[in-house]
Design a protein around this motif. Structure first.
Motif, short mmCIF file in Angstrom:
data_model
loop_
_atom_site.label_atom_id
_atom_site.label_comp_id
_atom_site.label_asym_id
_atom_site.label_seq_id
_atom_site.Cartn_x
_atom_site.Cartn_y
_atom_site.Cartn_z
N ALA A 40 0.85 -1.17 0.00
CA ALA A 40 0.00 0.00 0.00
C ALA A 40 0.90 1.23 0.00
O ALA A 40 1.75 1.39 0.86
CB ALA A 40 -0.90 -0.01 1.23
N GLY A 41 0.73 2.07 -0.95
CA GLY A 41 1.48 3.31 -1.02
C GLY A 41 2.95 3.13 -1.36
O GLY A 41 3.78 3.82 -0.81
N GLN A 42 3.30 2.21 -2.21
CA GLN A 42 4.66 1.99 -2.74
C GLN A 42 5.74 2.54 -1.81
O GLN A 42 6.08 3.71 -1.85
CB GLN A 42 4.81 2.63 -4.11
N MET A 43 6.30 1.68 -0.97
CA MET A 43 7.41 2.06 -0.09
C MET A 43 8.58 2.55 -0.93
O MET A 43 9.02 1.86 -1.83
CB MET A 43 7.88 0.87 0.74
N SER A 44 9.07 3.72 -0.64
CA SER A 44 10.26 4.25 -1.28
C SER A 44 11.17 4.76 -0.20
O SER A 44 10.71 5.18 0.84
CB SER A 44 9.96 5.40 -2.21
N GLY A 45 12.43 4.75 -0.49
CA GLY A 45 13.37 5.30 0.47
C GLY A 45 14.55 4.39 0.68
O GLY A 45 14.86 3.53 -0.13
N TYR A 46 15.22 4.61 1.81
CA TYR A 46 16.43 3.89 2.13
C TYR A 46 16.17 2.84 3.19
O TYR A 46 15.31 3.00 4.05
CB TYR A 46 17.49 4.86 2.62
N GLY A 47 16.96 1.76 3.11
CA GLY A 47 16.84 0.71 4.10
C GLY A 47 17.99 -0.27 3.99
O GLY A 47 18.96 -0.03 3.26
N ARG A 48 17.89 -1.37 4.70
CA ARG A 48 18.91 -2.41 4.69
C ARG A 48 18.31 -3.73 4.22
O ARG A 48 17.17 -4.04 4.53
CB ARG A 48 19.49 -2.62 6.08
N VAL A 49 19.13 -4.50 3.50
CA VAL A 49 18.72 -5.83 3.05
C VAL A 49 18.73 -6.75 4.26
O VAL A 49 19.75 -6.87 4.95
CB VAL A 49 19.66 -6.36 1.94
N THR A 50 17.60 -7.40 4.54
CA THR A 50 17.52 -8.31 5.69
C THR A 50 17.59 -9.77 5.29
O THR A 50 17.91 -10.62 6.11
CB THR A 50 16.21 -8.08 6.48
#
Length: 153
Positions: A40-50
């Motif tokens: 829902a609402g296309q997650m965009s941004g920065y993160g880490r591969v889990t």
């Protein structure tokens, strides 16, 4: 003209078998990078591969199809003959139905595709998975950026 109850039951069993065969789930659609789950609402941004995992398609034992096919075959076989002939027909229906059901289930899962699934935990707390046809160029712990359906390192 009346239709004998055995014929009616046999036709019903064949109809149920046809409906069960129609319930086969289609394999995954197009690749490369697609969200593995609806977002829902296309997650965009920065993160880490889990997590990075290889997902094999078409891995079905056919057990569910064999059980359902055996039950339908047994019901159909029980409608044929009388006495010991009915018993033989029931056993033959169970065995034949189980073989056909197993085959149908395995064929329904044969079109699924092997792929790589990359799970990302975003800085804002959200999570999302991406599927790739080829091995991705990321590893667990890598910092990534997501835009739409694309994942960048």
């Amino acid at each position: 003209m009346t239709i004998p109850s055995r014929l009616t039951s046999s036709l019903a069993a064949v109809g149920v078998a046809a409906l069960l065969a129609a319930c086969a789930a289609p394999g995954p659609q197009a690749y490369p990078a697609q969200p593995a789950a609806s977002t829902a609402g296309q997650m965009s941004g920065y993160g880490r591969v889990t997590n990075v995992e290889f997902v094999q398609g078409g891995q079905s034992s056919g057990l569910t199809g064999a059980v359902i096919g055996g039950a339908v075959g047994g019901l159909a076989g029980n409608q044929i003959g009388g006495g010991s002939g009915r018993t033989v027909a029931t056993v033959a229906g169970v065995v034949g139905g189980a073989l056909v059901g197993r085959h149908l289930e395995q064929n329904a899962n044969r079109n699924t595709v092997n792929h790589y699934r990359v799970s990302v935990q975003f800085d804002n707390g959200g999570a999302r998975s991406f599927d790739f046809a080829e091995p991705p160029n990321v590893q667990v712990g890598d910092r990534v950026r997501a835009e739409g359906n694309q994942l960048y390192r």
